[in-house]
Enzyme design. Structure first.
Site, PDB file in Angstrom:
ATOM      1  N   SER A 233      54.230  36.294  37.650  1.00 16.07           N
ATOM      2  CA  SER A 233      55.804  36.491  37.015  1.00 16.07           C
ATOM      3  C   SER A 233      56.584  36.219  37.698  1.00 16.07           C
ATOM      4  O   SER A 233      57.922  35.846  37.107  1.00 16.07           O
ATOM      5  CB  SER A 233      55.241  38.103  36.414  1.00 16.07           C
ATOM      6  N   HIS A 263      46.522  38.178  36.126  1.00 16.74           N
ATOM      7  CA  HIS A 263      47.645  38.672  36.954  1.00 16.74           C
ATOM      8  C   HIS A 263      48.005  40.476  35.658  1.00 16.74           C
ATOM      9  O   HIS A 263      47.097  41.129  36.345  1.00 16.74           O
ATOM     10  CB  HIS A 263      49.005  38.669  36.054  1.00 16.74           C
ATOM     11  N   HIS A 309      42.285  39.053  45.438  1.00 19.56           N
ATOM     12  CA  HIS A 309      43.521  39.184  45.236  1.00 19.56           C
ATOM     13  C   HIS A 309      43.853  37.777  45.624  1.00 19.56           C
ATOM     14  O   HIS A 309      43.162  36.991  46.982  1.00 19.56           O
ATOM     15  CB  HIS A 309      44.720  40.090  46.263  1.00 19.56           C
ATOM     16  N   ARG A 318      49.446  48.851  48.248  1.00 20.93           N
ATOM     17  CA  ARG A 318      49.220  50.181  47.042  1.00 20.93           C
ATOM     18  C   ARG A 318      48.409  50.786  46.158  1.00 20.93           C
ATOM     19  O   ARG A 318      48.532  51.941  45.754  1.00 20.93           O
ATOM     20  CB  ARG A 318      50.232  49.215  45.989  1.00 20.93           C
ATOM     21  N   ASP A 364      46.267  47.225  40.905  1.00 16.86           N
ATOM     22  CA  ASP A 364      45.470  47.621  39.505  1.00 16.86           C
ATOM     23  C   ASP A 364      44.439  47.776  39.403  1.00 16.86           C
ATOM     24  O   ASP A 364      44.250  48.685  38.142  1.00 16.86           O
ATOM     25  CB  ASP A 364      45.194  46.035  38.546  1.00 16.86           C
TER      26      ASP A 364
HETATM   27  N1  CMX Z   1      34.807  39.480  40.463  1.00 17.90           N
HETATM   28  C1  CMX Z   1      34.612  38.484  40.135  1.00 17.90           C
HETATM   29  N2  CMX Z   1      34.960  36.710  40.804  1.00 17.90           N
HETATM   30  C2  CMX Z   1      35.948  37.592  41.618  1.00 17.90           C
HETATM   31  C3  CMX Z   1      36.637  38.061  41.348  1.00 17.90           C
HETATM   32  C4  CMX Z   1      36.235  39.634  41.133  1.00 17.90           C
HETATM   33  N3  CMX Z   1      37.286  40.814  40.839  1.00 17.90           N
HETATM   34  N4  CMX Z   1      37.657  37.885  42.406  1.00 17.90           N
HETATM   35  C5  CMX Z   1      37.307  36.860  42.903  1.00 17.90           C
HETATM   36  N5  CMX Z   1      36.053  35.954  42.260  1.00 17.90           N
HETATM   37  C6  CMX Z   1      36.492  34.753  41.671  1.00 17.90           C
HETATM   38  C7  CMX Z   1      36.702  34.223  40.788  1.00 17.90           C
HETATM   39  O1  CMX Z   1      36.505  34.151  40.229  1.00 17.90           O
HETATM   40  C8  CMX Z   1      36.505  32.265  42.062  1.00 17.90           C
HETATM   41  O2  CMX Z   1      35.252  31.553  40.994  1.00 17.90           O
HETATM   42  P1  CMX Z   1      35.567  30.761  40.385  1.00 17.90           P
HETATM   43  O3  CMX Z   1      35.368  29.423  41.623  1.00 17.90           O
HETATM   44  O4  CMX Z   1      33.683  30.220  40.324  1.00 17.90           O
HETATM   45  O5  CMX Z   1      36.442  30.353  39.251  1.00 17.90           O
HETATM   46  C9  CMX Z   1      36.017  33.062  43.083  1.00 17.90           C
HETATM   47  O6  CMX Z   1      35.570  34.000  43.024  1.00 17.90           O
HETATM   48  C10 CMX Z   1      37.340  32.424  44.082  1.00 17.90           C
HETATM   49  O7  CMX Z   1      38.074  33.513  43.714  1.00 17.90           O
HETATM   50  P2  CMX Z   1      40.075  33.699  45.178  1.00 17.90           P
HETATM   51  O8  CMX Z   1      39.660  32.548  45.743  1.00 17.90           O
HETATM   52  O9  CMX Z   1      38.839  35.167  45.663  1.00 17.90           O
HETATM   53  O10 CMX Z   1      40.300  34.216  44.185  1.00 17.90           O
HETATM   54  P3  CMX Z   1      41.666  33.156  43.283  1.00 17.90           P
HETATM   55  O11 CMX Z   1      43.183  33.346  43.945  1.00 17.90           O
HETATM   56  O12 CMX Z   1      41.310  32.984  43.081  1.00 17.90           O
HETATM   57  O13 CMX Z   1      42.017  35.008  41.716  1.00 17.90           O
HETATM   58  C11 CMX Z   1      42.191  36.895  41.594  1.00 17.90           C
HETATM   59  C12 CMX Z   1      42.593  35.660  42.208  1.00 17.90           C
HETATM   60  C13 CMX Z   1      43.159  38.270  41.658  1.00 17.90           C
HETATM   61  C14 CMX Z   1      42.451  35.948  39.928  1.00 17.90           C
HETATM   62  C15 CMX Z   1      40.516  37.545  41.133  1.00 17.90           C
HETATM   63  O14 CMX Z   1      40.264  38.239  42.488  1.00 17.90           O
HETATM   64  C16 CMX Z   1      40.350  38.054  40.041  1.00 17.90           C
HETATM   65  O15 CMX Z   1      40.239  37.437  38.888  1.00 17.90           O
HETATM   66  N6  CMX Z   1      40.121  39.440  39.822  1.00 17.90           N
HETATM   67  C17 CMX Z   1      39.685  39.708  39.091  1.00 17.90           C
HETATM   68  C18 CMX Z   1      41.091  40.107  38.001  1.00 17.90           C
HETATM   69  C19 CMX Z   1      42.687  41.044  38.845  1.00 17.90           C
HETATM   70  O16 CMX Z   1      41.932  42.018  39.277  1.00 17.90           O
HETATM   71  N7  CMX Z   1      44.162  40.435  38.461  1.00 17.90           N
HETATM   72  C20 CMX Z   1      45.236  40.965  39.237  1.00 17.90           C
HETATM   73  C21 CMX Z   1      45.275  40.911  40.769  1.00 17.90           C
HETATM   74  C22 CMX Z   1      46.449  41.130  40.967  1.00 17.90           C
HETATM   75  C23 CMX Z   1      48.239  40.894  39.924  1.00 17.90           C
HETATM   76  O17 CMX Z   1      48.239  39.359  40.043  1.00 17.90           O
HETATM   77  O18 CMX Z   1      48.484  41.221  39.231  1.00 17.90           O
END
Ligand code: CMX
Length: 429
Positions: A233, A263, A309, A318, A364
């Site tokens: 964002s 996000h 994250h 937070r 979140d």
């Molecule tokens: N559950 C399952 N799988 C997860 C995970 C979770 N909570 N967190 C990371 N992973 C997976 C990713 O999907 C990724 O899988 P692929 O390689 O198969 O695509 C792998 O682990 C590596 O990811 P990462 O390097 O640890 O994390 P990223 O930087 O790619 O992504 C985030 C970060 C937040 C998108 C991811 O941790 C996620 O999807 N979390 C759940 C959703 C969430 O809580 N989002 C809010 C984030 C806060 C915000 O920005 O607002």
């Protein structure tokens, strides 16, 4: 007494000069490299943006203008807005002046309500928020000043006007969206004597006999206010604004990014996951039940929302702030109890999945449960509140970017063919 506008007018010229000198004297020094993994990996970790309002390091979490977020939990959102812009907390006179300025700008134009009222009944509340911001665009002071031919080094002044108008109006817009979207009755007029958090609760029409809900909303608006500028964002808002599109255009675009499930929408998905576990197990699940549920979620190809994250490698401070609030104010609520128990269980599960870099909760994972406790049960609405708060940070970033004279954002893209040939050249060396 110095107003926010006057304080910025003192601060900006020497800061802009400092940046100019820094760039002039160090133009070719290398501060970051890019690997192929980063190129294809969402640019993770590449240092390619400057954001002075806040910093997020893997091992500390959010720091606003040098102050860790946990030192700011007792502040008013209005104070944090001043801090984001000036790197200082306002004294009482400056805060009073800011709040009085906000009050003068707070009236939401009638056409915003007309447009929101004409939208389909099942519009997502984030679509309504983004639309509300966009349809106020005609009022932009920046665009008027730009057409009058204002000098470039003064661009920040009408940008600040727009930022303040947006921030002043968003709580009423958010409360209005809630009442309209969920048939809660006519809108409730703002109470000019209340601070941003308490006024929002008042306009929502929610009971708050002991003032705890207002306390929560002050905390909520503070905690979500900024998270440096590399997130979807903030980066979207900054990119759009760099084309000299005004802040209404830019913020509306940024909010559309916030509406994504990876996000800002994660808080909605997170609460839904928590309620699912409560329904499945007929009450607060045990640690064993939660462990199995988390594994089932992962094996069905879903993410455990609220965990992980892109930057953080610790429990998000937070999250800690909301946990402390919840323990004090809603420790007997089964939804909050489940969130706390998930925190005791899920990191151990995620740690066993090699690819997951951060097994810890982000904000979140908990923010929805405390809103739920105070009666906001419509969880597709939660991201709207994230947006109201985050607008303070991204608008402050927009003002600073104009003050520093940053140019249009235009990085270089390459083709896969180029990457292939480039890595082959490395192999031949
Ligand atoms: N559950 C399952 N799988 C997860 C995970 C979770 N909570 N967190 C990371 N992973 C997976 C990713 O999907 C990724 O899988 P692929 O390689 O198969 O695509 C792998 O682990 C590596 O990811 P990462 O390097 O640890 O994390 P990223 O930087 O790619 O992504 C985030 C970060 C937040 C998108 C991811 O941790 C996620 O999807 N979390 C759940 C959703 C969430 O809580 N989002 C809010 C984030 C806060 C915000 O920005 O607002």
């Amino acid at each position: 007494m110095t107003t926010l506008q006057e304080r910025l007018a003192e601060q900006i010229p020497p800061l802009a000069e400092q940046v100019k000198t820094l760039v002039r004297n160090n133009a070719q020094k290398v501060v970051s490299e890019v690997t192929v993994e980063q190129l294809y990996g969402g640019m993770r970790g590449i240092k390619c943006l400057v954001c002075d309002t806040s910093l997020v390091e893997a091992d500390t979490g959010l720091v606003i203008r040098g102050r860790p977020i946990l030192e700011l939990t007792e502040c008013l959102p209005e104070e944090v807005f001043y801090l984001l812009l000036t790197a200082e907390l306002p004294d009482k006179a400056a805060l009073d002046a800011l709040r009085s300025d906000f009050r003068k700008r707070a009236t939401v134009p009638a056409h915003v309500w007309d447009v929101l009222g004409a939208m389909p009944r099942d519009s997502h509340p984030m679509t309504m928020l983004s639309t509300a911001v966009l349809v106020m665009e005609g009022e932009s002071e920046f665009i008027k000043a730009y057409h009058r031919g204002i000098k470039k080094d003064l661009y920040w002044q009408p940008m600040l006007e727009d930022a303040m108008t947006i921030v002043a109006r968003l709580p009423e817009i958010a409360a209005g969206i809630y009442r309209l979207r969920y048939d809660k009755g006519p809108r409730i007029a703002p109470d000019p004597n209340l601070d941003m958090g308490a006024n929002y609760v008042h306009m929502l029409g929610a009971p708050d006999p002991d003032g705890d809900f207002s306390k929560l909303m002050r905390l909520y608006f503070v905690l979500h206010s900024d998270h440096e500028s590399g997130n979807v964002s903030a980066m979207t808002t900054a990119t759009v604004s760099s084309a000299l599109s005004n802040l209404f255009y830019a913020l509306s675009a940024g909010l559309n990014g916030l509406a994504g499930p990876l996000h800002g929408l994660a808080n909605q998905e997170c609460l839904s996951w928590i309620l699912e576990t409560l329904a499945t197990f007929g009450g607060v699940p045990t640690h064993e039940q939660l462990e199995k549920y988390a594994w089932d979620t992962l094996s069905s190809g879903r993410v455990v929302p609220g965990y992980g994250h892109a930057v953080l490698r610790i429990t998000d401070p937070r999250f800690d702030a909301f946990l402390a609030f919840g323990k004090k104010h809603c420790s007997d609520d089964p939804v909050f109890q489940t969130v706390a128990r998930v925190f005791e269980t899920v990191p151990n599960v995620l740690r066993q999945v090699k690819k997951i870099k951060d097994p810890w909760p982000n904000v979140d994972a908990i923010s929805g449960s405390v809103l739920y406790h105070y009666g906001i049960h419509e969880f597709d609405y939660y991201t709207v509140l994230f947006g109201v708060s985050r607008a303070m940070g991204v608008c402050a970033q927009g003002v600073i970017a104009r003050a520093m004279g940053y140019p249009i954002i235009r990085p270089k893209s390459v083709t896969t063919d180029w990457v292939q040939k480039t890595v082959e050249k490395f192999a031949m060396r």
